[in-house]
Design an enzyme around this catalytic site. Sequence first.
Site, mmCIF file in Angstrom:
data_model
loop_
_atom_site.group_PDB
_atom_site.id
_atom_site.type_symbol
_atom_site.label_atom_id
_atom_site.label_comp_id
_atom_site.label_asym_id
_atom_site.label_seq_id
_atom_site.Cartn_x
_atom_site.Cartn_y
_atom_site.Cartn_z
ATOM 1 C CD GLU A 19 43.997 58.164 22.316
ATOM 2 O OE1 GLU A 19 44.491 57.199 21.835
ATOM 3 O OE2 GLU A 19 44.198 59.460 22.538
ATOM 4 C CG ASP A 53 46.677 66.971 20.137
ATOM 5 O OD1 ASP A 53 47.079 65.763 19.855
ATOM 6 O OD2 ASP A 53 45.762 67.116 21.075
ATOM 7 C CE1 TYR A 73 50.477 58.099 23.878
ATOM 8 C CE2 TYR A 73 48.058 58.126 24.023
ATOM 9 C CZ TYR A 73 49.200 58.399 23.386
ATOM 10 O OH TYR A 73 49.026 58.940 22.135
#
Lengths: 395, 258
Positions: free
Chosen positions: B48, B59, B171
């Site tokens: 990824e 993030d 995911y």
Amino acid sequence: MRNKLESTKFGKYGGQFVPEVLMPALEELTEYYEKFKDDVVFNEELDYYLRDFAGRPSPLYFAQRLSREYGVKIYLKREDLVHGGAHKLNNTLGQGLLAKYMGKKRIIAETGAGQHGTACAMAGATFGINTEVYMGAKDTVRQRMNVYRMELMGTKVIPVKSGSQTLKDAINEAMRDWVANVETTHYMIGSVVGPHPFPTMVRDFQSVIGKEVRSQIMEKEGCFPDSIVACTGGGSNAMGIFYPFIEEDVDLFAVEAGGSGMKTTDKEALHSATLCTGEDGVLHGMRTKVLQNKDGQILESSSIAAGLDYAGVGPELAYLADIGRLKPCNSMDSEALLAFHDLCRLEGIIPALESSHAVAYVRKAAATGELGDIVVINISGRGDKDLETVMGMRK
Amino acid sequence: MRIDEKFRQLKVRKEGALIAYICAGDPLPAATKEYVTALVRGGVDIIELGLPFSDPVADGPTIQAGIQRALEGGMTPDLFFKMVASLKLHIPIVVMTYYNLIFKRGLARFTKDCAASGISGIIVPDLPPEESDELLQACKENDIDLIYLVAPTTTQERMDRILAEGTGFIYLVARLGVTGVRSDVAGSTGELIKRVKTATPKAVGFGISNGKQAAQIIRAGADGVIVGSAFVDIIAKGEDVTARLEALARELKECSKN
């Protein structure tokens, strides 16, 4: 033209571009907002705080000497007289009360210069909800008095050291916090930006400004003004004063920060004129006009007024600009400073540098006739916070 | 290689998938190929690659710093696709990036560039299904998987919609919060794995950094684990990077084998 709350978009702008984790929180917030926005008890309580705590209604003042100097009849909407010194409290009281009704235990917020943070601290203290404010590390130094004001009212100020250490990064960090604590925490966004329902909700809470102007100008002039001029960063004071006039025959001018010039590089813009020069993009949960480079990286924006220094803009403003309902324009740092001094000298009012941009536009546009005969300028805040900046410019 | 094909192979071998994230161009554009090669040597099943964006709201500090290094090192979308095309891996590559970079490039062009450079899937952390119709269409036209995220807060109604649309793998965001190394496995993780009922493979990310956690997650019923910050940390420290990337990949892969 009016958007139903059920729609998340203004034309193609707006929406909910956020991590999946936050989607249920946005749904919950939308649900509560729809439930309470027309609720009698909620609105009575909000009116009480707006009146007895914030000091509303704020006056609409005929600026006689400024009018003579600029050659148009100018009324000033005195949001600088609202508790805390800016319009920001209108929104934080609304959202704070909603957070209380939602049973949230904690409020987080971002702040640039500290005006919104201060207003959050006031609302947090009033409603007895723990409040934490993210502020760019650079801004905590530039605006240390505001940091201290927030701390006095029991708010924890968290300096953000990532990225450019300014407002954009404070928003990023507040969103990250919200992602982690979404179940207990309300994110009190400070402008008409972010994912739906924030742009709609903040606009509605700020619309008290325009609603008051409607009746005040009627009383004084017997008609609506020809034009309304407001400074625009994220755009909450602008949407607040514009929105109640959207369907009237009144010209709306959104004055952005022209900074030190309309130039950009691959990394930064010398201005914050997003409506004027930004391109369609997605930032902070919304599709809107954005200052970005050819790859889509967000530019660092720039302005003498921290409250206008933002690379995005409220999606509804982007929409209203596209359909021609408002006119995007800008004033440079230097022009804003001249207008700042005009208002100080002629009217005994020290405006925020943000609001000075709106005054500056009237200063240069009055002679062209495009503003008509009667102009309302939103003095969105007072300038005490800017004295060091202005003193620095004189040297 | 297609993602579903990879998961089919692994299923036959009764192995969980190891999906490794690094940010492309961290710290310099030239470094990525070497790092990817090391990860593949260590046994990674899917790579990824982050395409760095200036404002990565999903993030945590570790990956933010990696993104910052990559941007300062000069990584751009053009360079990214050129670099990916030169990798020529025999395992699937997915790109992880924020929506504005895709939007600005144009959805059709972005997905075409993915297909042409050998990318099989796209992960966009700030694009919930409400906003993804157009990208989904562009992905379909170019035979690219659009990989959706589900979180512990995802309601059943949303879950159903996401599972109906997601391809490649789903995911699973292991915990509330941003990316970053954690030492434990959140209690909500096992619960989420059980809640996600689908034939599409399930991979769990956010907070996983060691073999013990990986084993626990595979045992709980996941088809794969996604590890990012722990690899980015190695790049940040800058010592014996390739050897350490390979060693960590090997440890994680061993523990994902059941």
